[in-house]
Design a protein around this motif. Structure first.
Motif, PDB file in Angstrom:
ATOM      1  N   UNK A 107       0.845  -1.194   0.000  1.00  0.00           N
ATOM      2  CA  UNK A 107       0.000   0.000   0.000  1.00  0.00           C
ATOM      3  C   UNK A 107       0.878   1.240   0.000  1.00  0.00           C
ATOM      4  N   UNK A 108       0.549   2.199  -0.867  1.00  0.00           N
ATOM      5  CA  UNK A 108       1.336   3.415  -1.014  1.00  0.00           C
ATOM      6  C   UNK A 108       0.456   4.632  -0.751  1.00  0.00           C
ATOM      7  N   UNK A 113       5.688  12.649   0.329  1.00  0.00           N
ATOM      8  CA  UNK A 113       6.523  13.461  -0.561  1.00  0.00           C
ATOM      9  C   UNK A 113       7.545  12.615  -1.310  1.00  0.00           C
ATOM     10  N   UNK A 114       8.101  11.570  -0.645  1.00  0.00           N
ATOM     11  CA  UNK A 114       9.078  10.707  -1.304  1.00  0.00           C
ATOM     12  C   UNK A 114       8.454   9.960  -2.468  1.00  0.00           C
ATOM     13  N   UNK A 115       7.220   9.489  -2.263  1.00  0.00           N
ATOM     14  CA  UNK A 115       6.525   8.734  -3.308  1.00  0.00           C
ATOM     15  C   UNK A 115       6.129   9.648  -4.457  1.00  0.00           C
ATOM     16  N   UNK A 116       5.648  10.853  -4.120  1.00  0.00           N
ATOM     17  CA  UNK A 116       5.091  11.741  -5.132  1.00  0.00           C
ATOM     18  C   UNK A 116       6.142  12.584  -5.849  1.00  0.00           C
ATOM     19  N   UNK A 117       7.382  12.568  -5.382  1.00  0.00           N
ATOM     20  CA  UNK A 117       8.406  13.389  -6.021  1.00  0.00           C
ATOM     21  C   UNK A 117       8.585  13.002  -7.474  1.00  0.00           C
ATOM     22  N   UNK A 118       8.677  14.003  -8.311  1.00  0.00           N
ATOM     23  CA  UNK A 118       8.911  13.845  -9.739  1.00  0.00           C
ATOM     24  C   UNK A 118       7.738  13.211 -10.500  1.00  0.00           C
ATOM     25  N   UNK A 119       6.580  13.025  -9.825  1.00  0.00           N
ATOM     26  CA  UNK A 119       5.413  12.549 -10.560  1.00  0.00           C
ATOM     27  C   UNK A 119       4.911  13.679 -11.462  1.00  0.00           C
ATOM     28  N   UNK A 120       4.357  13.329 -12.628  1.00  0.00           N
ATOM     29  CA  UNK A 120       3.847  14.367 -13.537  1.00  0.00           C
ATOM     30  C   UNK A 120       2.829  15.252 -12.838  1.00  0.00           C
ATOM     31  N   UNK A 138      -3.190  10.893 -19.481  1.00  0.00           N
ATOM     32  CA  UNK A 138      -2.884  11.645 -18.264  1.00  0.00           C
ATOM     33  C   UNK A 138      -2.567  10.761 -17.055  1.00  0.00           C
ATOM     34  N   UNK A 139      -3.263   9.630 -16.937  1.00  0.00           N
ATOM     35  CA  UNK A 139      -3.106   8.804 -15.736  1.00  0.00           C
ATOM     36  C   UNK A 139      -1.996   7.761 -15.880  1.00  0.00           C
ATOM     37  N   UNK A 140      -1.795   7.215 -17.076  1.00  0.00           N
ATOM     38  CA  UNK A 140      -0.730   6.239 -17.280  1.00  0.00           C
ATOM     39  C   UNK A 140       0.636   6.794 -16.859  1.00  0.00           C
ATOM     40  N   UNK A 141       1.008   8.036 -17.274  1.00  0.00           N
ATOM     41  CA  UNK A 141       2.308   8.570 -16.850  1.00  0.00           C
ATOM     42  C   UNK A 141       2.449   8.678 -15.330  1.00  0.00           C
ATOM     43  N   UNK A 142       1.340   8.969 -14.632  1.00  0.00           N
ATOM     44  CA  UNK A 142       1.371   9.052 -13.170  1.00  0.00           C
ATOM     45  C   UNK A 142       1.661   7.682 -12.576  1.00  0.00           C
ATOM     46  N   UNK A 143       0.991   6.640 -13.104  1.00  0.00           N
ATOM     47  CA  UNK A 143       1.207   5.279 -12.608  1.00  0.00           C
ATOM     48  C   UNK A 143       2.628   4.809 -12.897  1.00  0.00           C
ATOM     49  N   UNK A 144       3.137   5.145 -14.067  1.00  0.00           N
ATOM     50  CA  UNK A 144       4.505   4.754 -14.418  1.00  0.00           C
ATOM     51  C   UNK A 144       5.508   5.386 -13.453  1.00  0.00           C
ATOM     52  N   UNK A 145       5.341   6.669 -13.186  1.00  0.00           N
ATOM     53  CA  UNK A 145       6.256   7.368 -12.280  1.00  0.00           C
ATOM     54  C   UNK A 145       6.132   6.836 -10.861  1.00  0.00           C
ATOM     55  N   UNK A 146       4.915   6.521 -10.442  1.00  0.00           N
ATOM     56  CA  UNK A 146       4.679   5.980  -9.108  1.00  0.00           C
ATOM     57  C   UNK A 146       5.426   4.662  -8.914  1.00  0.00           C
ATOM     58  N   UNK A 147       5.232   3.736  -9.850  1.00  0.00           N
ATOM     59  CA  UNK A 147       5.896   2.427  -9.750  1.00  0.00           C
ATOM     60  C   UNK A 147       7.411   2.586  -9.808  1.00  0.00           C
ATOM     61  N   UNK A 148       7.884   3.439 -10.708  1.00  0.00           N
ATOM     62  CA  UNK A 148       9.325   3.655 -10.830  1.00  0.00           C
ATOM     63  C   UNK A 148       9.904   4.210  -9.523  1.00  0.00           C
TER      64      UNK A 148
END
Length: 393
Positions: A107-108, A113-120, A138-148
Motif C-alpha cells: 500500500x502506497x 513526498x518521497x513517493x510523489x516526487x517527480x510525478x507528472x 494523463x493517468x498512465x504517466x502518473x502510474x509509471x512514475x509511481x511504480x518507478x
C-alpha cells in the motif's frame, strides 16, 4: 492472485456454478462495517476457489471486456480469515509492513513526498476515469512514475541493508523502465434496474469497453506461459482488445502509424531470455468522486510465500486474435490473506502479478494471488486498476 472479499458466516461447500462467474456473497452486519474498520485485527470472508479436481478453465472475451460462460470450472466456497495489513495502530505496532519485494503487494500513500516526487504534475482530481483517452494520456504517466519511484526506493533500501547501513549512492544502478499498457474500471453495485444499467456503462473513446464487475474469484493475472508471452506481445503492434491500439506512436484512429509497439523488440527479447529482470505490476485505486473509503468489499491479497504451484489451475481467455492465461487457485489452509480496510482515493495498492526473478518463474513453488470486491458504504464502489511492466537491464 486476487479474489473478492465478502464477509459471511456460511460453512464451506462444494458447488458447480451454472453462471459465467461466481457471485459475491452479501456481507453480514459486523464491526467490519463500522467506522472502526482500521482497528479490526481480522474479519471472516467467503472466497471463491476452484476444486482440486479442476484442470483447465476456458472462456471467450469480447471487445467490451466481458467473458462468455466458463468451461471446466467447479467452485469451492471457503470461509477464510482476513488479517488487517495496516500498521501504525497501537495493537499492531509489531506488524511488519507489506512490501512488493517480500510479500507481493504494498500500500502506497499518494500524499507521501518521497513517493510523489517527480510525478507528472496535472489535474488528477479532474480526471474522468471513464474516458479511455484521458486515462491513457494523463493517468498512465502518473502510474509509471509511481511504480518507478517505489522500485527505486526499495532498491536503495535493499542496497543500504546489504552494505550494513553505509551509503550506497556509489553503487551502480541501472534505471527502471516502466510502461503502463492496460487498465480496467470496475464497480460493485447492488442488484437493481439502475445497477444493470451501470454495469453496462460504456467507457468513452474505447472500442466498446464497458465498466466491469469486480472479479469474485481467487486468481492471478499471469502464468508461466502468459507472462513472457505478454512481454513479447508488447513488442508488437497492439491487438484488437488492447487499450493502446491506435494510441502508440500517435493519437486516435486505428491506422498502422499509430500502432507502433510499446516495447523495443530488443528489450523484450532480452527480458524473455533472462538477460533483463522484468515484473508485471498492478496499480489499484479507489476512484470514488466523493472520496468515500472502501468499506464492504475491499481488495484482498495473499502473501506470496504462502502459495504453492500445485494450488494453481490455468484459466485460458480466448480473444479474437490471441489466447491469454490467468491462474485460478485451489484452497489451502496455508494461504495467508491480508486486506487494507478503508482504502481512500489518496492511496494505491501495488500488486506484483509476475516477477521473472521470482520462485514461480524459475520453476519453484511460490506465487502471489489476489481477489477484489469493493463497495463504498451502500453506494457504488468504483475502482481503477492499471497494468504495467517494469524491466531493468
Amino acid at each position: 492472485m486476487s479474489t473478492s472479499l465478502s464477509t459471511s458466516s456460511s460453512s464451506s461447500s462444494t458447488t458447480t456454478h451454472k453462471s459465467p462467474w461466481p457471485t459475491m456473497k452479501p456481507p453480514r452486519q459486523t464491526s467490519s462495517n463500522t467506522n472502526n474498520t482500521k482497528k479490526n485485527k481480522t474479519i471472516q470472508a467467503n472466497m471463491n476457489y476452484v476444486t482440486p479436481e479442476t484442470r483447465i478453465i476456458r472462456s471467450r472475451r469480447d471487445t467490451s471486456g466481458s467473458d462468455s460462460t466458463l468451461e471446466g470450472a467447479t467452485w469451492y466456497d471457503v470461509d477464510v480469515t482476513m488479517r488487517n495489513a495496516r500498521t501504525g495502530e497501537e495493537e499492531q505496532e509489531d506488524q511488519e509492513p507489506k512490501t512488493l519485494s517480500r510479500h507481493g503487494f504494498q500500500l502506497v500513500s499518494l500524499t507521501c513526498s518521497d513517493v510523489m516526487s517527480e510525478l507528472p504534475q496535472g489535474h488528477e482530481h479532474e480526471l474522468d476515469y471513464f474516458d479511455q483517452n484521458q486515462v491513457v494520456e494523463q493517468y498512465y504517466p502518473i502510474c509509471e512514475a509511481l511504480v518507478r519511484n517505489i522500485l527505486t526506493m526499495q532498491q536503495e533500501q535493499e542496497q543500504e541493508q546489504e552494505n550494513d547501513g553505509k551509503d550506497a549512492s556509489s553503487t551502480s544502478n541501472r534505471p527502471f523502465l516502466v510502461k503502463a499498457f492496460d487498465h480496467n474500471v470496475r464497480s460493485a453495485v447492488p442488484s437493481s434496474t439502475s445497477t444493470r444499467k451501470q454495469q453496462r456503462r460504456h467507457i468513452k473513446n474505447s472500442t466498446g469497453g464497458t465498466v466491469q464487475q469486480p472479479v469474485a474469484v481467487v486468481h492471478g493475472d499471469y502464468t508461466r506461459t502468459s507472462a513472457p508471452k505478454r512481454i513479447q506481445d508488447l513488442a508488437m503492434p497492439p491487438k484488437t482488445n488492447d487499450v493502446l491500439r491506435g494510441r502508440v506512436g500517435g493519437r486516435g484512429g486505428q491506422d498502422d502509424e499509430n500502432n507502433m509497439s510499446l516495447l523495443d523488440p530488443l528489450v523484450a527479447q532480452e527480458a524473455v531470455e533472462g538477460k533483463r529482470r522484468y515484473a508485471l505490476i498492478n496499480v489499484w485505486r479507489n476512484i470514488q468522486r466523493d472520496k468515500l473509503p472502501v468499506r464492504q468489499y475491499p481488495l484482498a491479497c495473499v502473501d506470496a510465500a504462502s502459495v504453492r504451484f500445485d494450488d494453481l489451475r490455468t484459466f485460458q481467455i480466448h480473444y479474437s486474435d490471441r489466447i491469454g492465461e490467468n491462474y485460478f487457485a485451489c484452497h489451502d489452509a496455508r494461504h495467508e490473506w491480508w486486506y487494507y480496510p478503508d482504502m481512500t482515493t489518496e492511496e494505491a495498492l501495488l500488486i506484483k502479478q509476475w516477477d521473472s526473478f521470482g520462485d514461480l518463474a524459475k520453476g519453484f513453488d511460490r506465487d502471489h494471488f489476489h481477489c477484489h470486491r469493493q463497495r463504498h458504504h451502500d453506494d457504488d464502489g468504483q475502482g481503477n486498476v492499471v497494468d504495467g511492466v517494469s524491466t531493468r537491464g
